[in-house]
Design a protein around this motif. Structure first.
Motif, PDB file in Angstrom:
ATOM      1  N   PHE A 138       0.825  -1.200   0.000  1.00 16.57           N
ATOM      2  CA  PHE A 138       0.000   0.000   0.000  1.00 16.57           C
ATOM      3  C   PHE A 138       0.863   1.256   0.000  1.00 16.57           C
ATOM      4  O   PHE A 138       0.590   2.219  -0.735  1.00 16.57           O
ATOM      5  CB  PHE A 138      -0.915   0.011   1.230  1.00 16.57           C
ATOM      6  N   ILE A 139       1.917   1.265   0.817  1.00 19.45           N
ATOM      7  CA  ILE A 139       2.786   2.435   0.907  1.00 19.45           C
ATOM      8  C   ILE A 139       3.461   2.719  -0.429  1.00 19.45           C
ATOM      9  O   ILE A 139       3.542   3.871  -0.876  1.00 19.45           O
ATOM     10  CB  ILE A 139       3.833   2.231   2.026  1.00 19.45           C
ATOM     11  N   VAL A 140       3.946   1.668  -1.088  1.00 18.10           N
ATOM     12  CA  VAL A 140       4.605   1.859  -2.383  1.00 18.10           C
ATOM     13  C   VAL A 140       3.631   2.416  -3.416  1.00 18.10           C
ATOM     14  O   VAL A 140       3.952   3.364  -4.159  1.00 18.10           O
ATOM     15  CB  VAL A 140       5.223   0.533  -2.877  1.00 18.10           C
ATOM     16  N   SER A 141       2.432   1.859  -3.475  1.00 18.26           N
ATOM     17  CA  SER A 141       1.448   2.342  -4.449  1.00 18.26           C
ATOM     18  C   SER A 141       1.023   3.776  -4.136  1.00 18.26           C
ATOM     19  O   SER A 141       0.872   4.603  -5.045  1.00 18.26           O
ATOM     20  CB  SER A 141       0.223   1.426  -4.453  1.00 18.26           C
ATOM     21  N   ASP A 142       0.871   4.098  -2.856  1.00 18.01           N
ATOM     22  CA  ASP A 142       0.492   5.462  -2.469  1.00 18.01           C
ATOM     23  C   ASP A 142       1.628   6.437  -2.741  1.00 18.01           C
ATOM     24  O   ASP A 142       1.391   7.601  -3.099  1.00 18.01           O
ATOM     25  CB  ASP A 142       0.108   5.488  -0.993  1.00 18.01           C
ATOM     26  N   ALA A 143       2.854   5.976  -2.563  1.00 19.20           N
ATOM     27  CA  ALA A 143       4.006   6.830  -2.860  1.00 19.20           C
ATOM     28  C   ALA A 143       4.038   7.190  -4.344  1.00 19.20           C
ATOM     29  O   ALA A 143       4.368   8.333  -4.713  1.00 19.20           O
ATOM     30  CB  ALA A 143       5.298   6.124  -2.452  1.00 19.20           C
ATOM     31  N   LEU A 144       3.701   6.245  -5.198  1.00 17.24           N
ATOM     32  CA  LEU A 144       3.649   6.527  -6.633  1.00 17.24           C
ATOM     33  C   LEU A 144       2.563   7.555  -6.951  1.00 17.24           C
ATOM     34  O   LEU A 144       2.730   8.421  -7.815  1.00 17.24           O
ATOM     35  CB  LEU A 144       3.407   5.238  -7.410  1.00 17.24           C
TER      36      LEU A 144
END
Length: 324
Positions: free
Chosen positions: A33-39
């Motif tokens: 989730f964090i990686v996708s939100d960071a993108l």
């Protein structure tokens, strides 16, 4: 024999069984989730950067926009935003302490540090709401031309911006707001401005020491100040009074600045608010002893990952939106 060797080799390469990174399913999903939100945030900030440099000559100067501090009257550029940033970073520190206390199964300390984290988050969200309200309301007011350009008023000698209420006299004349029943020429509009264009022009003509400052920047990075004669000529194109900022108009300059401000800080504020709600739930679970019975405080650590991510995103938003 071959099958046995192959299985042993696979186990050696994999090594972690169903936890190859020595992390639970919940932690791995949180990282996804964090990686996708960071993108997502990266896309927003890249779009902001592209728009800013495309319209760099008319982009508002942050030090001239975010100058307010609650309960204090004056010009304090970036002070309150810096305070908000400090509070959010400190809440990240208390979250680290809560996670560490959880590793040592210290319920009392986890409770204390989670409470401090929630308080820090609430202060930040409340501060952001106040900042939004101040930005929407505005302080100085300006005029907008037919081409959508913003004209601000400054003192000719000092170059300091002057608010409309300092030189415009409200005539208290009755003003009719557009309504749908007006017929085919109806044009929807929001709330009426405090002053009319005619009142602003009359006030300008009565004060010879006032000139116009356009939204365009000089080579030194300052807004262009016109002479008195140029100001009089420029005001002939004024069509409406602009007070504050919204998604359509912006008294501070380029309207895209307000659009990105509301969208990016609002999206981040939603993340912080969601984090506060989740932290409150975790806080009460800690008090009820839920994690003591489970024998671990992994849930605190998973929420901590999200909270650190939100803090890190704000560092980038603060840097690119307010400082650069």
């Amino acid at each position: 024999m071959e099958a046995t060797v192959k299985t042993a080799t696979q186990e050696k390469v994999w090594g972690g069984g169903n936890k190859p990174l020595n992390a639970s399913y919940g932690k791995i999903m949180m990282w996804f989730f964090i990686v996708s939100d960071a993108l997502t945030f990266s896309g927003f900030l890249v779009s902001y950067g592209f728009s800013r440099f495309k319209f760099i000559e008319s982009w508002p100067i942050a030090d001239e926009v975010f100058t307010h501090v609650p309960f204090f009257h004056g010009n304090y550029p970036m002070y309150y935003v810096a305070f908000m940033t400090f509070i959010l970073i400190m809440s990240s520190v208390t979250m680290v302490l809560a996670v560490d206390a959880g590793h040592h199964m210290k319920k009392a300390k986890v409770t204390l540090y989670m409470l401090l984290t929630v308080v820090g988050g609430l202060i930040f969200v409340g501060s952001q709401a106040w900042e939004w309200a101040t930005f929407i309301k505005g302080e100085y007011g300006a005029l907008e031309t037919k081409g959508g350009r913003i004209l601000q008023f400054v003192n000719e000698e000092t170059g300091k911006q002057i608010a409309l209420h300092d030189f415009v006299k409200h005539t208290q004349a009755e003003r009719a707001q557009h309504e749908r029943k007006s017929g085919i020429w109806f044009e929807g509009e929001g709330s009426l401005s405090t002053y009319t264009v005619e009142e602003v022009l009359a006030g300008f003509n009565a004060h010879k020491d006032i000139v116009i400052r356009t939204e365009y920047l000089t080579e030194k990075g300052h807004k262009t100040i016109l002479s008195r004669e140029e100001s009089v000529e420029k005001l002939k194109d004024a069509v409406r009074v602009v007070e504050g900022a919204n998604l359509i108009r912006n008294e501070y300059g380029n309207r895209l600045f307000a659009d990105f401000f509301f969208f990016i800080t609002g999206f981040h504020g939603f993340h912080v608010f969601s984090g506060v709600v989740i932290n409150i739930i975790i806080f009460f679970n800690v008090i009820l002893g839920t994690y003591e019975r489970r024998g671990h405080y992994e849930m605190v650590e998973k929420v901590g990952l999200y909270w650190h991510f939100v803090d890190l995103v704000w560092v980038f938003v603060f840097t690119f939106f307010y400082l650069v």
